[in-house]
Scaffold this active site. Structure first.
Site, PDB file in Angstrom:
ATOM      1  N   SER A 127       0.855  -1.200   0.000  1.00 54.21           N
ATOM      2  CA  SER A 127       0.000   0.000   0.000  1.00 54.21           C
ATOM      3  C   SER A 127       0.885   1.242   0.000  1.00 54.21           C
ATOM      4  O   SER A 127       2.026   1.207   0.468  1.00 54.21           O
ATOM      5  CB  SER A 127      -0.868  -0.007   1.253  1.00 54.21           C
ATOM      6  OG  SER A 127      -1.431   1.261   1.451  1.00 54.21           O
ATOM      7  N   TYR A 140      -2.043  -1.637  10.226  1.00 58.10           N
ATOM      8  CA  TYR A 140      -2.083  -1.762   8.759  1.00 58.10           C
ATOM      9  C   TYR A 140      -0.748  -1.302   8.146  1.00 58.10           C
ATOM     10  O   TYR A 140      -0.162  -1.986   7.317  1.00 58.10           O
ATOM     11  CB  TYR A 140      -3.246  -0.936   8.212  1.00 58.10           C
ATOM     12  CG  TYR A 140      -3.461  -1.074   6.724  1.00 58.10           C
ATOM     13  CD1 TYR A 140      -3.901  -2.275   6.186  1.00 58.10           C
ATOM     14  CD2 TYR A 140      -3.230  -0.009   5.855  1.00 58.10           C
ATOM     15  CE1 TYR A 140      -4.105  -2.413   4.818  1.00 58.10           C
ATOM     16  CE2 TYR A 140      -3.435  -0.136   4.490  1.00 58.10           C
ATOM     17  CZ  TYR A 140      -3.876  -1.342   3.980  1.00 58.10           C
ATOM     18  OH  TYR A 140      -4.066  -1.478   2.616  1.00 58.10           O
TER      19      TYR A 140
END
Ligand code: NAP
Length: 244
Positions: A127, A140
């Site tokens: 990401s 995350y």
């Protein structure tokens, strides 16, 4: 170009669109996930469904044993949970996210790498969050930063076997995962746009694939700021924000 591709997290969002687009381009596609109904929809579209929980290494090894040699493996399955540290560090949430995004990728590598031959490619979906520390992204962001290092190291080690490694770092993409977000998502793109960017990057053999360009430049710019400055600016800009 066409060939054989296996995609994890193919039952939804980015992975689903990739599975459909590769199928459309004439590839033989194995699409992985857990949800039976969504896997059946993939099967109806000519994609071979593989059902397993990515945290279950034994199940993945069993599935991999029945596969032929592959040209491309895209490890995309993942989840996002944000943490409100103000209420205390949630160790169980942290472990859950790391297990799904990072540890499960290790299980997938153990299972599927032996199916890749010289000239093939491995892609890992990380990401853009790992460019910049963003609020509530402790779990995350850490899981995705781990994937960045993993991909960069594998690239070195797999080069001797003639296997290319691509690290994919999307910005915000409109999927069920981001539909839960309660904050503005700058430069949001569709799954179709994401799939196009990923497929063309992989076809070109790129080591790093990130998009959309404008968003990535912003992250890079903020990421290059001294920590103290980002601390002040970041608090203002992301008073309710979070990562992709
Ligand atoms: N959307 C974004 O803005 C964005 C941005 C940057 C990076 N990413 C990354 O892109 C990837 C795909 O995200 P998405 O937005 O497309 O999410 P999504 O629509 O929620 O899809 C997630 C996929 O991962 C699978 N999955 C999750 N946990 C699993 C598990 N334990 N075992 C097996 N499969 C599992 C899901 O399968 P089932 O539903 O069948 O369980 C589903 O197919 C993720 O790694 C995410 O971190 C997304």
């Amino acid at each position: 170009m066409s060939g054989r591709v296996l995609i994890t997290g193919a039952s939804s969002g980015i992975g689903r669109q990739l599975a459909l687009d590769y199928r459309c381009a004439g590839w033989q596609v194995w699409g992985c996930g857990r949800d039976e109904g969504r896997l059946q929809a993939l099967a109806d579209a000519g994609i071979t469904p593989l059902q397993f929980d990515a945290r279950d290494s034994a199940a993945m090894a069993r599935v991999a044993a029945g596969l032929p040699v592959l040209d491309l493996v895209i490890l995309n399955a993942g989840n996002c949970e944000y943490m409100d540290v103000a209420e205390g560090f949630d160790g169980a949430l942290f472990a859950r996210v790391i297990e799904t995004n990072l540890i499960a990728t290790g299980h997938a590598l153990a299972a599927f790498l032996p199916r890749l031959a010289p000239g093939s490619r491995l892609a890992i979906v990380s990401s853009s969050v790992s460019w910049l520390p963003l609020p509530r992204a402790e779990a995350y962001g850490a899981s995705k930063a781990g994937l960045d290092y993993l991909a960069d190291t594998l690239r070195l080690d797999l080069a001797t076997r003639g296997i290319g490694v691509s690290l994919i770092r999307p910005g915000f993409v409109s999927t069920p995962l981001t539909a839960k977000n309660d904050f503005p998502m700058p430069c949001l793109v569709t799954v179709e746009e994401a799939s196009r960017a990923i497929m063309s990057g992989l076809a070109a053999g790129r080591h790093q694939i990130h998009f959309p360009r404008r968003f990535i430049w912003l992250l890079r710019l903020f990421g290059a700021l001294p920590t103290g400055l980002w601390l002040r600016l970041g608090r203002t800009l992301t008073s309710k924000g979070s990562p992709s």
